[in-house]
Structures are given as structure tokens and as C-alpha cells.
Design a protein around this motif. Structure first.
Motif, PDB file in Angstrom:
ATOM      1  N   ILE A  28       0.812  -1.223   0.000  1.00 32.08           N
ATOM      2  CA  ILE A  28       0.000   0.000   0.000  1.00 32.08           C
ATOM      3  C   ILE A  28       0.837   1.261   0.000  1.00 32.08           C
ATOM      4  O   ILE A  28       0.277   2.365   0.101  1.00 32.08           O
TER       5      ILE A  28
ATOM      6  N   LEU B 281       1.659   1.690  -5.433  1.00 32.40           N
ATOM      7  CA  LEU B 281       0.372   2.079  -6.002  1.00 32.40           C
ATOM      8  C   LEU B 281       0.553   2.938  -7.257  1.00 32.40           C
ATOM      9  O   LEU B 281      -0.218   2.815  -8.224  1.00 32.40           O
ATOM     10  N   THR B 282       1.577   3.791  -7.252  1.00 29.36           N
ATOM     11  CA  THR B 282       1.857   4.586  -8.454  1.00 29.36           C
ATOM     12  C   THR B 282       2.278   3.688  -9.611  1.00 29.36           C
ATOM     13  O   THR B 282       1.852   3.874 -10.759  1.00 29.36           O
TER      14      THR B 282
ATOM     15  N   THR C 120       1.357   0.692 -10.061  1.00 26.65           N
ATOM     16  CA  THR C 120       0.157  -0.010 -10.518  1.00 26.65           C
ATOM     17  C   THR C 120      -0.674   0.864 -11.447  1.00 26.65           C
ATOM     18  O   THR C 120      -1.203   0.384 -12.460  1.00 26.65           O
TER      19      THR C 120
ATOM     20  N   ALA D 119      -5.472   0.071  -9.021  1.00 32.88           N
ATOM     21  CA  ALA D 119      -4.663   0.530  -7.894  1.00 32.88           C
ATOM     22  C   ALA D 119      -5.519   0.684  -6.634  1.00 32.88           C
ATOM     23  O   ALA D 119      -5.082   0.342  -5.523  1.00 32.88           O
TER      24      ALA D 119
ATOM     25  N   ARG E 282      -6.283  -2.781  -5.393  1.00 27.46           N
ATOM     26  CA  ARG E 282      -5.100  -3.403  -4.799  1.00 27.46           C
ATOM     27  C   ARG E 282      -4.835  -2.856  -3.402  1.00 27.46           C
ATOM     28  O   ARG E 282      -4.589  -3.625  -2.458  1.00 27.46           O
ATOM     29  N   GLY E 283      -4.854  -1.528  -3.254  1.00 27.08           N
ATOM     30  CA  GLY E 283      -4.583  -0.942  -1.952  1.00 27.08           C
ATOM     31  C   GLY E 283      -5.617  -1.341  -0.911  1.00 27.08           C
ATOM     32  O   GLY E 283      -5.270  -1.701   0.223  1.00 27.08           O
TER      33      GLY E 283
END
Length: 344
Positions: free
Chosen positions: A154, A159-160, A162, A173, A176-177
């Protein structure tokens, strides 16, 4: 007595005092340690690089070597970062800091520690020694384990990456987080409920109390880098072997069934052992699979893979890894699939 009621510092002191008695080394005595052995092996590899290169001239051997080196190169900087931060926590951060930084109630400390992973731009290799150091400094194991799972998945860098890997699907993203955070908190709370003290066996560190801060910092770094690094090498070798043995045609045949494809990419994430900063680009390349199955790949990978299982075994013991890794895998698959069904 639950795992949250244990004085971990006392446990380590008892473990150290219970060791075999023997003659004490003098401070100036010279000895050959693991660091010296590693340095000698590196020198030998450089000296005999010509003959050794002939042994990896075949296609399979070259693939194995490429994957092995790639895993190490990806993971080593973050392992070093994690080890250094772990040493800082052990030597320079007072124990009272954690009592103030985290909620006193373990149930509230778990989500707080999980969210703290946002501030750590690293991968799973660095989170293992940090989690071990947090437990040594008195942080409840449930919170430390939640941080271990959340931090690699996270943080902003992951995340960037992704978002960049899935330019047409920014919701990947978000999913996912959110899914990774839910799994981390759930596993922390599960440890509070079912975890046992004897399942965690932290390796004994050299006694740091009688050293200056600078020497204690170096001793902690030296111990953790050699202890965790050895298991990282084993995990990288296992991942490289799997990459050579699993045919690409198998993946093509699995992508058609929605349930099988989710399980296939979950297992593939464990076997490939890709750093969390790079796994989004690998997932994006698996275009024959659904977005949900690729989301599961991204949720499972930073939490359960071969090198991570090896490092957890080295840091916390086999009894811990054999229980924690399968439970985390099951939770990551179920939660990832659920978020994929709703958000993707």
C-alpha cells in the motif's frame, strides 16, 4: 496466555542465558564469520568468472541465472533499507516511543500499524527485518505482522507503479490498496485470536546493551543482513528454478476458467517472487487473464512468495512460517477475488 501478553525482551534474554556455556571470547579475538565467508566467495566468483560462465551457456541455465540475479538485484536494496531501518529502531528509538505511537489496545494497534505502511516506500524484503525489530522493541506481534503485510502493498511507490502499469484501469490501484489493507488487518486480528507465543522464535541478536550506539548499530546491521540475506538467496534460487520448469503453455490453458485462472495466478505470484515495485508490470503483461485474477496476483505476491517465506522462516522460525504463510495466502485470494468482483 495469548501472544499479546508476552514480554518479548524477557523471552530473548532468557533464550540468550539458556545457551550452551563455554569459554567467552575476548573482545580482541579474531574470528572468521559469515560476512568474511561471503566476501571470500565473491572474490572467488570474480577470479573464476571465465570458467564459471561456460557452465551457464545453455538456454535453461541462462534463464535460471537471469531470474536468480534479477530477484536478488530487485530485492537487495530494499533488504538493506529494511535492515538499516531495523537497526535504527533497535538502537536509536526508545521503547517508550512505541507505547505513544500506537494505540494501547492491540485491536486498535493492528489497523494503525497497517496504515503506517503507507509511509514506507519499500518491498516485502525490507518489511521482514523491520517487523522483527518492532516485536523486539515491544510492539504487539499482531500489529508488527499487520505492518509486515501492508507496507509492501500500500505504499505510494507500489500504487503509483500499478496506476502506470494499468493506464486504462485506475481502479486496479484502488482495489489493490484496499484489498491488501483488509488482508493485513484481518491477519493481524487473526493472530490476536489464534496466535501462540511459541510460534515466533526470533533469532538471538548479539547483546547490544554494552556497546556504543555506533557499534550496536553496526552489529545489528551485520547480524540481520547475513541472517535475512541467506534466506533471500534460497528464495531467489527456488523462484528461478520454478521459472525454468513451468512451461508458458500451461498458463495459456488456465486463463479460460475464471476460478482456475484466479488460483493459477495466485500460485504464480508465490512462485515468481517478484518485488512489489515491479509486479504490476508483470501482471499487466498477462493480458490473457481477467482483471480479477491479475488483482489476486498483485495482492498475493507482496504477502506470500518463495523468498518471503524463506525470510520469514529465518526471522520468525519454521513453526511461524508454516502457519502464517498458508493462512495469508488463503485470505489474500478470497479478499482479492471479492474486491475484483465488486470494483473491476
Amino acid at each position: 496466555m495469548s501472544a499479546e501478553d508476552i514480554d518479548w525482551t524477557a523471552q530473548l534474554e532468557v533464550g540468550a542465558s539458556a545457551g550452551p556455556a563455554g569459554p567467552q571470547r575476548t573482545r580482541g579475538a579474531s574470528r572468521v564469520g559469515s560476512l568474511e565467508v561471503l566476501a571470500a566467495l565473491l572474490v572467488l566468483l570474480v577470479v573464476f568468472r571465465g570458467p564459471l560462465s561456460g557452465l551457464v551457456s545453455g538456454a535453461r541455465a541462462q534463464t535460471w541465472t537471469t531470474v536468480f540475479v534479477s530477484v536478488l538485484v530487485q530485492a537487495a536494496p530494499f533488504l538493506v533499507f529494511g535492515v538499516v531501518l531495523s537497526a535504527v529502531i533497535a538502537v536509536y528509538v526508545p521503547r517508550s516511543f512505541w507505547a505513544k505511537a500506537l494505540p494501547r489496545h492491540p485491536a486498535l494497534a493492528v489497523p494503525a500499524a497497517s496504515l503506517a505502511g503507507i509511509a514506507l516506500p519499500g518491498c516485502e524484503c525490507g518489511s521482514v527485518p523491520i517487523a522483527g525489530s518492532l516485536i523486539r522493541r515491544g510492539v504487539t506481534p499482531a500489529a508488527a505482522l499487520a505492518f509486515l503485510l501492508a507496507a509492501p502493498a500500500i505504499n505510494p511507490i507500489v500504487l503509483t507503479a500499478t496506476v502506470i502499469a494499468f493506464p486504462g484501469n485506475p481502479e486496479m490501484a484502488v482495489a489493490r490498496g484496499a484489498a491488501s489493507l483488509v488482508v493485513a488487518v484481518a491477519m493481524g486480528w487473526l493472530w490476536m485470536r489464534l496466535g501462540r507465543t511459541e510460534w515466533i522464535r526470533l533469532p538471538h541478536r548479539p547483546d547490544l546493551d554494552d556497546l556504543s550506539r555506533a557499534r550496536a548499530f553496526w552489529a545489528a546491521c551485520r547480524h540481520d543482513i547475513m541472517h535475512a540475506g541467506g534466506f533471500l538467496v534460497l528464495g531467489a534460487a527456488a523462484a528461478a528454478t520454478i521459472n525454468v520448469l513451468v512451461p508458458d503453455a500451461w498458463l495459456q490453458s488456465l486463463a479460460g476458467n475464471p476460478v482456475v485462472s484466479v488460483l493459477a495466478l495466485a500460485v504464480l505470484a508465490v512462485l515468481l517472487s517478484i518485488c512489489s515495485e515491479a509486479d504490476a508490470f508483470v501482471a499487466a503483461s498477462l493480458s490473457q487473464f481477467s482483471l480479477t485474477s491479475r488483482l489476486v496476483f498483485l495482492v498475493v505476491g507482496p504477502m506470500v512468495d518463495l523468498k518471503l517465506i524463506s525470510m520469514q522462516t529465518g526471522m520468525f522460525g519454521r513453526a511461524f512460517a508454516w502457519r502464517f504463510a498458508p493462512a495469508t495466502f488463503a485470505a489474500a485470494v478470497l479478499v482479492g477475488a471479492a474486491f475484483g468482483a465488486v470494483l473491476l
